[in-house]
Write a protein that holds these residues in place. Structure first.
Motif, mmCIF file in Angstrom:
data_model
loop_
_atom_site.group_PDB
_atom_site.id
_atom_site.type_symbol
_atom_site.label_atom_id
_atom_site.label_comp_id
_atom_site.label_asym_id
_atom_site.label_seq_id
_atom_site.Cartn_x
_atom_site.Cartn_y
_atom_site.Cartn_z
ATOM 1 N N TRP A 1 -11.805 40.352 -4.551
ATOM 2 C CA TRP A 1 -11.634 40.329 -6.005
ATOM 3 C C TRP A 1 -11.264 38.921 -6.452
ATOM 4 N N CYS A 2 -11.690 38.573 -7.668
ATOM 5 C CA CYS A 2 -11.245 37.341 -8.317
ATOM 6 C C CYS A 2 -10.955 37.661 -9.779
ATOM 7 N N TYR A 3 -10.250 36.746 -10.418
ATOM 8 C CA TYR A 3 -9.899 36.933 -11.823
ATOM 9 C C TYR A 3 -10.013 35.599 -12.538
ATOM 10 N N ASN A 4 -10.668 35.610 -13.675
ATOM 11 C CA ASN A 4 -10.801 34.413 -14.501
ATOM 12 C C ASN A 4 -9.789 34.495 -15.636
ATOM 13 N N GLY A 5 -8.735 33.645 -15.559
ATOM 14 C CA GLY A 5 -7.720 33.655 -16.607
ATOM 15 C C GLY A 5 -6.309 33.552 -16.072
ATOM 16 N N MET A 6 -6.164 33.133 -14.819
ATOM 17 C CA MET A 6 -4.846 33.087 -14.181
ATOM 18 C C MET A 6 -4.205 31.719 -14.391
ATOM 19 N N LEU A 7 -2.895 31.707 -14.651
ATOM 20 C CA LEU A 7 -2.148 30.459 -14.704
ATOM 21 C C LEU A 7 -1.669 30.114 -13.302
ATOM 22 N N LYS A 8 -1.661 28.823 -12.992
ATOM 23 C CA LYS A 8 -1.230 28.388 -11.663
ATOM 24 C C LYS A 8 0.284 28.316 -11.604
ATOM 25 N N THR A 9 0.856 28.958 -10.599
ATOM 26 C CA THR A 9 2.286 28.875 -10.322
ATOM 27 C C THR A 9 2.456 28.652 -8.816
ATOM 28 N N PRO A 10 3.596 28.095 -8.387
ATOM 29 C CA PRO A 10 3.815 27.927 -6.941
ATOM 30 C C PRO A 10 3.715 29.240 -6.176
ATOM 31 N N GLU A 11 4.209 30.323 -6.769
ATOM 32 C CA GLU A 11 4.170 31.614 -6.092
ATOM 33 C C GLU A 11 2.731 32.089 -5.917
ATOM 34 N N ARG A 12 1.892 31.906 -6.937
ATOM 35 C CA ARG A 12 0.496 32.338 -6.839
ATOM 36 C C ARG A 12 -0.290 31.492 -5.851
ATOM 37 N N GLU A 13 0.059 30.215 -5.741
ATOM 38 C CA GLU A 13 -0.639 29.368 -4.773
ATOM 39 C C GLU A 13 -0.363 29.793 -3.334
ATOM 40 N N LYS A 14 0.701 30.552 -3.112
ATOM 41 C CA LYS A 14 0.996 31.057 -1.764
ATOM 42 C C LYS A 14 0.110 32.240 -1.398
ATOM 43 N N VAL A 15 -0.394 32.959 -2.397
ATOM 44 C CA VAL A 15 -1.147 34.184 -2.120
ATOM 45 C C VAL A 15 -2.610 34.095 -2.552
ATOM 46 N N GLY A 16 -3.007 33.000 -3.169
ATOM 47 C CA GLY A 16 -4.383 32.879 -3.621
ATOM 48 C C GLY A 16 -4.821 31.433 -3.741
ATOM 49 N N TYR A 17 -6.122 31.256 -3.909
ATOM 50 C CA TYR A 17 -6.689 29.951 -4.237
ATOM 51 C C TYR A 17 -7.013 29.943 -5.718
ATOM 52 N N LEU A 18 -6.698 28.832 -6.385
ATOM 53 C CA LEU A 18 -6.950 28.705 -7.815
ATOM 54 C C LEU A 18 -7.895 27.553 -8.085
ATOM 55 N N SER A 19 -8.806 27.785 -9.004
ATOM 56 C CA SER A 19 -9.832 26.807 -9.330
ATOM 57 C C SER A 19 -9.300 25.730 -10.265
ATOM 58 N N LEU A 20 -10.174 24.809 -10.606
ATOM 59 C CA LEU A 20 -9.925 23.902 -11.723
ATOM 60 C C LEU A 20 -9.765 24.723 -13.003
ATOM 61 N N PRO A 21 -9.164 24.154 -14.038
ATOM 62 C CA PRO A 21 -9.017 24.916 -15.292
ATOM 63 C C PRO A 21 -10.349 25.377 -15.874
ATOM 64 N N THR A 22 -10.360 26.600 -16.376
ATOM 65 C CA THR A 22 -11.549 27.160 -17.019
ATOM 66 C C THR A 22 -11.418 27.223 -18.537
ATOM 67 N N SER A 23 -10.186 27.350 -19.049
ATOM 68 C CA SER A 23 -9.955 27.389 -20.493
ATOM 69 C C SER A 23 -8.498 27.045 -20.775
ATOM 70 N N ILE A 24 -8.108 27.114 -22.043
ATOM 71 C CA ILE A 24 -6.829 26.559 -22.489
ATOM 72 C C ILE A 24 -6.035 27.614 -23.249
ATOM 73 N N PHE A 25 -4.736 27.702 -22.937
ATOM 74 C CA PHE A 25 -3.798 28.468 -23.751
ATOM 75 C C PHE A 25 -2.928 27.474 -24.519
ATOM 76 N N LEU A 26 -2.995 27.515 -25.828
ATOM 77 C CA LEU A 26 -2.099 26.718 -26.659
ATOM 78 C C LEU A 26 -0.689 27.318 -26.585
ATOM 79 N N PRO A 27 0.334 26.617 -27.096
ATOM 80 C CA PRO A 27 1.717 27.067 -26.876
ATOM 81 C C PRO A 27 2.005 28.493 -27.331
#
Length: 275
Positions: A84-110
């Motif tokens: 499985w993959c998901y398009n829309g994940m924010l990168k966090t240190p915890e997520r980098e331990k359990v998955g690979y994350l791509s370059l940014p695909t889109s932007i969340f404003l504040p």
């Protein structure tokens, strides 16, 4: 639904089941307009929907299956190593331990504090999220397993709300009904969901003192060799497509002119440069 779709897209070749399974990506999706729009007049016209279309078109070597599921299940499937993959994940240190994350695909404003318009006088000035979370007379709700932003995540860990949800429609419904007092959310998402629920203009967004980060969405796949290879191929597509006007238009889609101007200020200098 998933079984029917899988059967319709996989020819019967009993001698190659392993290869077929390896080459299939299940893309987890759920209804969170205007990022993912699962039904209605604008079905599949969300920002995440359209950026995923670009990615899928650039990866013809894979079989692509979109499967609707709550975000906690999507997150769990990736964590346990499913294809499985998901398009829309924010990168966090915890997520980098359990998955690979791509370059940014889109932007969340504040993020903003979202509340009902008829209660705005109770929340004056630039709000402190920490003070709101510490106030026992006020109730909010957060999505299970979601990362909001580095600053907000730290505050939620220190002052965890009692309520949580799996789908944004739940929380917007609770806010509109007065069952919670405020939400931490993206204005674009909150306002669109309220409009879909028949209450356009019912909500307002106020800035918070602690968080003004712009954060970036990414594709996340499991932290195994299969996931590494998928993310590597996704990055090749993004490097080829993100600078093109058509891709930029997707990232800006659904935003108001002021927000588009904010995206324009960071698109070339930050979005296209950040690893």
């Amino acid at each position: 639904m998933s079984a029917t779709l899988a059967q319709s897209t996989q020819p019967t070749q009993p001698t190659q089941p392993a290869a077929q399974a390896t080459d299939q990506i299940v893309w987890g999706k759920y209804n969170v307009p205007p990022y993912m729009i699962r039904s209605g007049e604008f079905a599949h016209q969300g920002i995440f929907d359209l950026t995923l279309d670009v990615i899928k078109k650039g990866l013809p070597q894979y079989q692509h299956v979109e499967l609707e599921a709550p975000f906690p299940r999507i997150n769990n499937e990736i964590r346990k190593g499913s294809h499985w993959c998901y398009n829309g994940m924010l990168k966090t240190p915890e997520r980098e331990k359990v998955g690979y994350l791509s370059l940014p695909t889109s932007i969340f404003l504040p993020l903003r504090i979202i509340m009902r318009r008829d209660r705005v006088d109770q929340f004056k000035g630039k709000l402190s999220l920490q003070a709101l979370l510490q106030n026992p007379q006020l109730t909010t709700s957060v999505m299970r397993d979601r990362s909001y932003s580095p600053t907000v995540d730290k505050l939620l860990a220190a002052y965890p709300p009692r309520e949580n949800y799996s789908e944004q429609v739940e929380s917007i419904g609770m806010l509109l009904a007065g069952r919670i007092d405020y939400m931490i959310e993206l204005p674009l998402l909150a306002f669109e969901q309220a409009r879909v629920m028949g209450q356009p203009g019912a909500l307002v967004a106020l800035p918070m003192q602690e968080a003004s980060e712009v954060v970036f969405n990414r594709v996340m796949c499991p932290r195994n060799e299969w996931g590494r290879q998928v993310v590597e191929q996704v990055n090749k597509v993004l490097l080829a497509k993100r600078a093109q006007p058509a891709y930029r238009a997707i990232v800006e889609k659904w935003h108001d002119p002021e927000s588009v101007a904010e995206i324009d200020r960071i698109y070339d200098k930050v979005f296209l440069k950040i690893p």
